[in-house]
Scaffold this motif. Structure first.
Motif, PDB file in Angstrom:
ATOM      1  N   SER A  28       9.235 -89.437-125.929  1.00 51.89           N
ATOM      2  CA  SER A  28      10.684 -89.553-125.802  1.00 51.89           C
ATOM      3  C   SER A  28      11.390 -88.339-126.386  1.00 51.89           C
ATOM      4  O   SER A  28      12.330 -87.790-125.787  1.00 51.89           O
ATOM      5  CB  SER A  28      11.179 -90.826-126.492  1.00 51.89           C
ATOM      6  OG  SER A  28      10.603 -91.981-125.898  1.00 51.89           O
ATOM      7  N   LEU A  29      10.958 -87.891-127.562  1.00 51.56           N
ATOM      8  CA  LEU A  29      11.575 -86.718-128.185  1.00 51.56           C
ATOM      9  C   LEU A  29      11.319 -85.448-127.392  1.00 51.56           C
ATOM     10  O   LEU A  29      12.202 -84.575-127.283  1.00 51.56           O
ATOM     11  CB  LEU A  29      11.071 -86.562-129.622  1.00 51.56           C
ATOM     12  CG  LEU A  29      11.505 -87.643-130.621  1.00 51.56           C
ATOM     13  CD1 LEU A  29      10.873 -87.397-131.976  1.00 51.56           C
ATOM     14  CD2 LEU A  29      13.033 -87.687-130.744  1.00 51.56           C
ATOM     15  N   ARG A  81       7.484 -94.845-120.563  1.00 51.53           N
ATOM     16  CA  ARG A  81       8.013 -95.493-121.776  1.00 51.53           C
ATOM     17  C   ARG A  81       7.764 -97.003-121.744  1.00 51.53           C
ATOM     18  O   ARG A  81       7.374 -97.591-122.752  1.00 51.53           O
ATOM     19  CB  ARG A  81       9.515 -95.199-121.901  1.00 51.53           C
ATOM     20  CG  ARG A  81       9.845 -93.751-122.218  1.00 51.53           C
ATOM     21  CD  ARG A  81      11.312 -93.593-122.571  1.00 51.53           C
ATOM     22  NE  ARG A  81      11.655 -92.198-122.794  1.00 51.53           N
ATOM     23  CZ  ARG A  81      12.240 -91.411-121.893  1.00 51.53           C
ATOM     24  NH1 ARG A  81      12.533 -91.899-120.702  1.00 51.53           N
ATOM     25  NH2 ARG A  81      12.525 -90.158-122.171  1.00 51.53           N
ATOM     26  N   LYS A 130      13.502 -85.553-124.342  1.00 50.72           N
ATOM     27  CA  LYS A 130      14.902 -85.445-124.744  1.00 50.72           C
ATOM     28  C   LYS A 130      15.264 -84.019-125.061  1.00 50.72           C
ATOM     29  O   LYS A 130      16.327 -83.516-124.674  1.00 50.72           O
ATOM     30  CB  LYS A 130      15.156 -86.337-125.970  1.00 50.72           C
ATOM     31  CG  LYS A 130      16.615 -86.333-126.432  1.00 50.72           C
ATOM     32  CD  LYS A 130      16.797 -87.244-127.641  1.00 50.72           C
ATOM     33  CE  LYS A 130      18.244 -87.224-128.120  1.00 50.72           C
ATOM     34  NZ  LYS A 130      18.442 -88.086-129.301  1.00 50.72           N
ATOM     35  N   VAL A 132       3.121 -96.507-130.720  1.00 53.27           N
ATOM     36  CA  VAL A 132       4.493 -96.235-131.169  1.00 53.27           C
ATOM     37  C   VAL A 132       4.695 -94.742-131.409  1.00 53.27           C
ATOM     38  O   VAL A 132       5.726 -94.161-131.028  1.00 53.27           O
ATOM     39  CB  VAL A 132       4.807 -97.043-132.444  1.00 53.27           C
ATOM     40  CG1 VAL A 132       6.146 -96.606-133.041  1.00 53.27           C
ATOM     41  CG2 VAL A 132       4.819 -98.534-132.137  1.00 53.27           C
ATOM     42  N   LEU A 133       3.708 -94.088-132.035  1.00 56.02           N
ATOM     43  CA  LEU A 133       3.810 -92.644-132.274  1.00 56.02           C
ATOM     44  C   LEU A 133       3.834 -91.868-130.966  1.00 56.02           C
ATOM     45  O   LEU A 133       4.588 -90.882-130.825  1.00 56.02           O
ATOM     46  CB  LEU A 133       2.639 -92.179-133.147  1.00 56.02           C
ATOM     47  CG  LEU A 133       2.632 -92.679-134.598  1.00 56.02           C
ATOM     48  CD1 LEU A 133       1.371 -92.215-135.318  1.00 56.02           C
ATOM     49  CD2 LEU A 133       3.879 -92.198-135.347  1.00 56.02           C
ATOM     50  N   THR A 178       0.423 -87.478-123.457  1.00 59.29           N
ATOM     51  CA  THR A 178       0.921 -88.852-123.529  1.00 59.29           C
ATOM     52  C   THR A 178       0.027 -89.795-122.744  1.00 59.29           C
ATOM     53  O   THR A 178      -0.329 -90.887-123.226  1.00 59.29           O
ATOM     54  CB  THR A 178       2.355 -88.922-122.976  1.00 59.29           C
ATOM     55  OG1 THR A 178       3.195 -88.050-123.736  1.00 59.29           O
ATOM     56  CG2 THR A 178       2.891 -90.338-123.047  1.00 59.29           C
ATOM     57  N   LEU A 232       4.872 -93.000-128.019  1.00 63.06           N
ATOM     58  CA  LEU A 232       6.175 -93.260-127.392  1.00 63.06           C
ATOM     59  C   LEU A 232       7.251 -92.374-128.018  1.00 63.06           C
ATOM     60  O   LEU A 232       8.100 -91.810-127.313  1.00 63.06           O
ATOM     61  CB  LEU A 232       6.535 -94.736-127.552  1.00 63.06           C
ATOM     62  CG  LEU A 232       7.915 -95.171-127.039  1.00 63.06           C
ATOM     63  CD1 LEU A 232       8.058 -94.883-125.553  1.00 63.06           C
ATOM     64  CD2 LEU A 232       8.139 -96.657-127.327  1.00 63.06           C
ATOM     65  N   THR A 233       7.214 -92.230-129.331  1.00 60.29           N
ATOM     66  CA  THR A 233       8.189 -91.380-130.023  1.00 60.29           C
ATOM     67  C   THR A 233       8.023 -89.918-129.628  1.00 60.29           C
ATOM     68  O   THR A 233       8.998 -89.219-129.337  1.00 60.29           O
ATOM     69  CB  THR A 233       8.022 -91.521-131.544  1.00 60.29           C
ATOM     70  OG1 THR A 233       8.147 -92.897-131.916  1.00 60.29           O
ATOM     71  CG2 THR A 233       9.073 -90.705-132.288  1.00 60.29           C
TER      72      THR A 233
END
Length: 456
Positions: free
Chosen positions: A448-449, A327, A452, A441-442, A265, A444-445
């Motif tokens: 986050s996933l 994030r 999570k 954006v990719l 990231t 960040l996704t």
């Protein structure tokens, strides 16, 4: 391999001195790279160099610097931080003095290599200072360091352009010589640490050095020979890591999912930031006809804002942790890149505003990553963990400049990624900045996933 507990509180007089000193030296090291980028044309004229020759003024520094960041990180597991600072800053100042006095091109390259051997100590050691000495307030310290990097990278071209235009490019070297005056303060203010016992895998370090060098040449020159060298030494390094009990890089670090997710990231986030900073001067010169000094002043508001936000970042880390910070950072750089993509070719005030938004994301990503690394690694892993972090930051810069530079050379005038952008000479720049938004954006996704799923 455990150092004595030297945890300090940031509010004490000694701690404040350490914080100011660490951030000041980090600023010198970061500015050293950005200042010299603006001096390349003058250096070429002074020694009557070809483009390939003058490129080594940058390449010689970046190659040695990349390898050195990881080596100093590893050495910090065994040697006191203040001793490594002393060695690094001595080499940095000596190289700067050699560069200032260089009568010919060959001596100039020697000076740049010595500079890199010393400057490489600063980023990994600076990010280890909070872990080693400010464990209870490391979030605040990481915020200061990340803001220092963002601020220094922004004002570097202004300082270099001003000094080079008023005096001479040699005096840019003289600025870095001043770092030698900080050595007595490192010796006096930093806590005493005893040398730790352990073995260093010098063969592994050598293999890693050749691997990094070949990767750099593969990225910057698109060389098949460099690719073959990279593949060969990658295989040899993997074999070395798995065949001895004390490898230079602990394979256990690379198997930790939290660490690898955070590093991927951070790499992608910094790829966007460095690509954005690399591309912006080119865009401002081609579309707006601005001088280097004028370009520097467009970078300046973002650099100032990111420098001032450091303390606030530290508070957020202390209350919400590094995940939230990363994030926020990805969100800032994605929105800033989208803003620039939309208004590329419009008023420069809009470009300045978009850059300010994107620039704010840089200290968020840097400080958040450092916090997560220190939280997920053990004390004996932090040195090489931070070294890899700084090494990947450097590769993000090298890869982005090579990759997006190639995209500029192969522009497609009919492609329009952003439906709201203007159509004209700005289109290639708008498309690249839109690609930054998509990558952001990719990323960040993905981040986050990943966190999570680990939480559940």
């Amino acid at each position: 391999m455990k150092f004595p507990n030297n945890t300090l509180l940031a509010s004490t007089p000694q701690s404040k001195k350490i914080i100011v000193l660490t951030c000041t030296i980090l600023a010198f090291a970061v500015m050293n790279g950005t200042m010299f980028n603006v001096a390349i044309p003058d250096i070429s004229d002074s020694f009557n160099l070809t483009p390939s020759q003058v490129s080594w003024v940058i390449t010689s520094f970046t190659t040695v610097f990349a390898i050195g960041t990881l080596i100093y990180g590893k050495l910090s597991d065994f040697f006191p931080i203040r001793s490594l600072y002393t060695i690094g800053l001595s080499l940095f100042s000596l190289g700067s003095l050699v560069g200032f006095l260089s009568p010919n091109y060959e001596t100039l390259i020697v000076g740049r290599v010595l500079q890199a051997m010393g400057a490489a100590s600063v980023p990994p050691l600076s990010f280890l200072v909070p872990i080693r000495f400010f464990q209870n307030e490391k979030g605040k310290m990481f915020g200061y360091l990340a803001s220092t990097i963002a601020f220094s990278s922004g004002i570097g071209p202004i300082v270099g352009g001003t000094v080079g235009s008023i005096l001479d490019w040699r005096y840019i070297f003289l600025i870095s010589v001043a770092s030698a005056f900080s050595i007595p303060f490192f010796r006096k203010w930093f806590p005493h640490e005893a040398k730790q016992n352990g073995k260093i895998d010098f063969i592994g370090a050598t293999l890693l050095g050749v691997l990094v060098t070949s990767l750099l040449f593969m990225i910057t020159n698109v060389s098949w020979l460099a690719f073959l060298f990279f593949t060969l030494f990658f295989i040899l390094l993997i074999w070395r890591i798995n065949s001895i009990s004390y490898p230079f890089i602990d394979p256990g670090i690379l198997k930790m999912r939290k660490y690898t997710v955070t590093m991927v990231t951070s790499f992608l986030g910094n790829l966007i930031v460095f690509g954005l900073i690399f591309l912006l001067p080119i865009m401002l010169r081609e579309l707006y006809g601005l001088t280097m000094l004028e370009i520097g002043f467009i970078l300046f508001p973002g650099a100032i804002a990111s420098g001032l936000i450091g303390q606030r970042i530290g508070r957020i880390i202390s209350t919400r942790g590094g995940q939230s910070i990363i994030r926020y950072g990805l969100l800032f750089i994605s929105c800033g890149a989208l803003f620039i993509s939309t208004f590329a070719g419009s008023n420069t005030a809009l470009i300045t505003l978009g850059l300010l938004i994107a620039y704010l994301g840089f200290p968020f990503i840097q400080s958040g990553t450092a916090d997560l690394i220190s939280s997920n690694l053990s004390e004996k892993q932090n040195g090489v963990g931070m070294g890899l972090f700084n090494l990947l930051n450097f590769f993000a810069g090298s890869l982005s400049s090579a990759l997006f530079g190639k995209l500029l050379e192969n522009e497609n005038g009919s492609l329009r990624l952003n439906p709201f952008s203007l159509i004209g000479e700005n289109l290639i720049f708008s498309n690249i900045y839109m690609s930054f938004t998509i990558i952001g954006v990719l990323t960040l996704t993905f981040f986050s996933l990943s966190y999570k799923s680990k939480k559940s």
